[in-house]
Design a protein around this motif. Structure first.
Motif, short mmCIF file in Angstrom:
data_model
loop_
_atom_site.label_atom_id
_atom_site.label_comp_id
_atom_site.label_asym_id
_atom_site.label_seq_id
_atom_site.Cartn_x
_atom_site.Cartn_y
_atom_site.Cartn_z
N PRO A 191 0.85 -1.19 0.00
CA PRO A 191 0.00 0.00 0.00
C PRO A 191 0.88 1.24 0.00
CG PRO A 191 0.09 -0.96 2.20
CD PRO A 191 0.83 -1.90 1.30
N ILE A 192 0.83 2.05 -1.06
CA ILE A 192 1.72 3.19 -1.22
C ILE A 192 0.93 4.48 -0.99
CG2 ILE A 192 3.35 4.32 -2.75
CD1 ILE A 192 4.11 1.53 -1.99
N GLN A 193 1.51 5.34 -0.15
CA GLN A 193 0.85 6.60 0.17
C GLN A 193 1.22 7.69 -0.84
OE1 GLN A 193 -1.38 6.56 2.52
NE2 GLN A 193 -0.88 4.45 3.05
N GLN A 224 4.35 -0.39 5.47
CA GLN A 224 3.45 -1.48 5.78
C GLN A 224 3.86 -2.01 7.16
OE1 GLN A 224 3.88 -5.00 3.36
NE2 GLN A 224 1.68 -5.42 3.41
N VAL A 225 2.90 -2.27 8.02
CA VAL A 225 3.18 -2.73 9.39
C VAL A 225 2.58 -4.13 9.54
CG1 VAL A 225 2.90 -2.26 11.86
CG2 VAL A 225 3.17 -0.36 10.25
N THR A 248 -3.05 0.00 11.44
CA THR A 248 -3.61 0.83 10.37
C THR A 248 -3.24 2.30 10.56
OG1 THR A 248 -5.46 -0.70 10.11
CG2 THR A 248 -5.74 1.52 9.22
N THR A 249 -3.29 2.75 11.82
CA THR A 249 -2.92 4.14 12.12
C THR A 249 -1.47 4.41 11.73
OG1 THR A 249 -4.50 4.26 13.94
CG2 THR A 249 -2.71 5.86 13.94
N LEU A 250 -0.57 3.49 12.06
CA LEU A 250 0.84 3.68 11.73
C LEU A 250 1.04 3.70 10.22
CD1 LEU A 250 2.52 1.39 14.41
CD2 LEU A 250 2.60 3.89 14.31
N GLU A 251 0.40 2.77 9.50
CA GLU A 251 0.57 2.73 8.05
C GLU A 251 0.08 4.01 7.39
OE1 GLU A 251 0.26 -2.08 7.20
OE2 GLU A 251 -1.48 -0.79 6.84
#
Length: 755
Positions: A7-9, A100-101, A120-123
């Motif tokens: 998953p790329i931000q 990704q965590v 999810t918060t960290l990612e």
């Protein structure tokens, strides 16, 4: 092509960073980072502990604490991350682009829903936090061997012709017998197969120009003597060469910062038409002892010359390789780095010759140099706008590469290989592909797998160090490690060049190939290899005459975009000696580190983006007071190695920043347990949300924690040394690319590209 979906931000970070100086990055290197979750919880993230690096994928773990909105005692734990990074080798910074965590462990919270929420918060928020890691902290903590370590084999380590002189001298290389060509701008014949300005005047004499001085000789190969009253018609040439150096190399004056005249000229010009190296002393060798060793070093030399008193053998280090002889004028023989006397590993850091430690197996410096040579410079390339330009001297001619199905072009200054019916080239660190040798060229989305097995005896060997990491419909994410620029991991150390002599192309044009020898290449822990101190005074015909012989600078030292930095004074003691301390005399070209370090200056800035903090012609002022740390500490105890190691230098002795103590001493182990160091004593976080001292029955745990903390501190000291000694930004002939051009495209990155 193998894909790894992540998953790329958003990539807006690249555009954002381009407007800020390195001081802003320094703000982002402070720990812990604080993230506020949507439920009001406060998450503190402590300094990451890297575990592996492959291309632009960094795997790390980090301790964290979570405090809910009721301000209860925080819960500590560890999370593991697989992150996409971008690198800025100019400023030695690593930026976190996406994360990704896959795993998170809390010491006293087993609520799976809460853990999933935190992951999810960290990612989501880690990329938005603008996390920046100093590259030096990264490489001091990485323990794994990466891909490049396995690639460099079968180099030619036979010694070149080694010449010893006991008076100030300079080596002038000619690539074979002198080749003359008329230079219409100068009105004279010039020797084109040399990077020096060498012409034959109308009086039949040859004239050599360097550092704003002329030398004359009856022939191209000498002997040269100072020309105190050079012919008037040479002034036009001198002016053109000086202007080219001013514009492209930062050369502007013979005065150092104190106003003293640094350069007095060389009376001894040594010309070689074959690969050669010059070692010299000022008078007879002044051999001084190195404490706690049987080694002596030549204190009156800019070269690395040693004498082992146990065997009465001399040792020299040239281009990262060791050679030995029973006298300085003797028959030098190659000796593998693993076979040099053990006392070389005992040279103290901070001593006058600690710069050679990068070439001594088993030392911290050698390990860090190996890791540094495997960290790529990354770039984001616009597939629709980037373009390559390849020209040939006549019809394209190709030769096979032994052991592969590849062929390489011999009559071009570019690196072009043929694979099947496709043609590939690398220009300024970017892969291109075409259906024909003359193009049209487009950005490549993959490269031939056989690139990895090109033998080092071929001049296109360095292409294997340019990678394709990721591909989207609009962008290709690429990177190159320093091997592209002639820095290689060879066995237990790094070396410069392959050692092979590559025949140049001769036709209507002269195309040189990369050289290993002849420029006194010396290693610097931050900038890689630099040319010997003497060459810093405007000796090379930088950037002038390219229309006449198609740009010699595109071959002697590697890709056409690259020019190695000039070495600084060898008497700058400090962290890795030669280039790390206060200046004894500041060379006049300290801002000529590289013509191009991190990517493309020949393309428009909206085509290639790289992670610089200087965009276009924007001037950036660096606040020096950010780097004026207290110089009253710095000893690091490293129990894992059984001794106290002083990482400070004589002139550069930075204490660790405040964040080394207190909160930043919170570490985790590979099992996810969390520890902190309180006044030299390690404590572990328990399920009862308490810190409990580790007793002496757990010495292995203590040793591992001591080692991790020592490596963090060492990395911070390296980063501080780099910041305090970084040269001023070079003036470029073209603007640097901005960090996020092309309209700041925010698309997510797709599948991961194979190498």
């Amino acid at each position: 092509m193998k894909k790894l979906r992540l998953p790329i931000q958003s990539l807006f970070l690249l555009a954002f960073l381009s407007f800020y100086s390195v001081t802003m990055a320094q703000d982002n290197t402070d720990w812990p980072k604080v993230i506020t979750a949507n439920d009001g919880s406060i998450i503190r993230i402590y300094q990451p502990q890297p575990e592996s690096l492959s291309g632009d994928i960094l795997k790390f773990r980090a301790a964290l604490s979570v405090q809910n909105s009721n301000n209860e005692e925080p819960v500590f734990g560890t999370f593991w991350s697989v992150a996409t990074i971008s690198t800025d080798r100019d400023n030695r910074l690593v930026h976190l682009l996406s994360a990704q965590v896959p795993n998170l462990k809390l010491s006293s919270d087993s609520d799976l829903n809460h853990i999933a929420y935190l992951k999810t918060t960290l990612e989501t928020q880690l990329p938005e936090a603008g996390i920046v890691l100093p590259m030096d902290q990264l490489l001091t903590q990485l323990d794994n061997n990466l891909e490049q370590h396995k690639l460099a084999q079968n180099f030619d380590n036979n010694p070149p012709h080694i010449i010893y002189a006991n008076r100030p001298s300079i080596m002038v290389l000619i690539d074979g017998e002198p080749k003359m060509k008329k230079n219409p701008n100068w009105g004279l014949d010039a020797v084109v197969n040399t990077p020096y300005t060498m012409v034959q005047n109308t009086d039949g004499q040859f004239y050599l120009y360097g550092a704003k001085h002329w030398y004359s000789a009856p022939g191209a190969t000498g002997p040269y003597m100072p020309a105190n009253n050079p012919p008037a018609n040479l002034s036009k040439i001198a002016g053109a060469v000086d202007a080219a150096n001013d514009a492209q190399a930062g050369y502007s004056s013979n005065l150092d910062k104190s106003g003293d005249n640094v350069y007095t000229g060389f009376s001894n010009i040594i010309v070689s038409t074959k690969p050669a190296e010059l070692i010299q002393t000022s008078g007879e060798p002044n051999m001084l002892p190195i404490d706690n060793t049987s080694l002596l070093y030549a204190a009156n030399s800019n070269n690395d010359i040693f004498l082992d008193t146990n065997t009465q053998q001399y040792y020299i280090l040239i281009s990262g390789r060791w050679y030995t002889s029973n006298n300085l004028n003797g028959n030098w023989q190659y000796i593998a780095a693993n076979d040099i006397p053990a006392d070389f590993a005992k040279i103290p850091e901070g001593s006058p010759k600690d710069n050679v430690l990068a070439s001594v197996p088993g030392t911290y410096a050698a390990k860090e140099a190996i890791m540094d040579a495997q960290i790529p410079q990354t770039a984001k390339v616009d597939r629709n706008k980037a373009a390559a330009d390849v020209t040939y001297d006549g019809e394209p001619r190709f030769k096979p590469i032994e052991g592969t199905n590849l062929q390489y072009a011999v009559n071009t200054a570019s690196s072009v290989v043929r694979y099947g019916n496709q043609y590939y080239t690398v220009e300024s660190g970017v892969w291109f592909v075409a259906p024909a040798p003359n193009g049209p060229w487009s950005v490549a989305t993959e490269r031939p797998s056989e690139i990895d097995i090109i033998p080092p005896s071929y001049p296109v060997y360095n292409l294997k160090y340019v990678y394709i990491y990721d591909v989207t419909p609009d962008w290709v994410y690429m990177g190159y490690t320093p091997g592209y620029l002639n820095t290689f991991v060879y066995g237990p150390t790094v070396v410069y060049g392959t050692g092979y002599y590559y025949r140049p192309w001769w036709g209507n044009y002269y195309y040189p190939r990369p050289y290993t020898w002849g420029f006194s290449m010396m290693y610097n822990p931050w900038y890689g290899w630099g040319m010997g101190f003497s060459y810093g005074f405007g000796w090379f015909n930088t950037g002038f005459g390219t229309s006449i012989w198609n740009g010699w600078a595109g071959g002697w030292w590697g890709p056409g975009i690259y020019h190695p930095p000039y070495c600084w004074s060898p008497r700058n003691y400090g962290f890795y000696g030669r280039n790390a301390g206060g200046f004894e005399r500041r060379p006049i070209v300290i801002n000529n580190n590289r013509f191009v370090t991190n990517n493309i200056y020949t393309y428009r800035h909206d085509v290639i983006t790289s992670n610089r903090y200087v965009s276009n012609n924007r001037n950036v002022n660096i606040r020096n007071d950010r780097y004026n740390y207290n110089y009253n500490g710095g000893n690091i105890r490293n129990n894992n190695f059984g001794n106290d190691r002083n990482i400070r230098g004589e002139h550069v002795q930075p204490n660790m920043p405040n964040n080394v103590a207190g909160e930043n001493t919170i570490l985790s182990d590979r099992q996810g347990n969390v520890y902190r160091n309180q006044q030299g004593r390690w404590e572990q976080r328990t399920l009862q949300r308490q810190w409990t001292p580790i007793n002496n029955n757990h010495q292995e745990v203590i040793r591992n924690l001591d080692r991790q903390q020592a490596m963090q501190q060492r990395g911070q000291a390296r980063f501080q040394n780099f910041q305090m000694n970084r040269p001023a930004p070079a003036q470029r002939s073209a603007p640097a690319p901005s960090g996020g051009g092309g309209g700041g495209n925010n698309n997510n990155r797709g599948g991961r590209g194979g190498h």
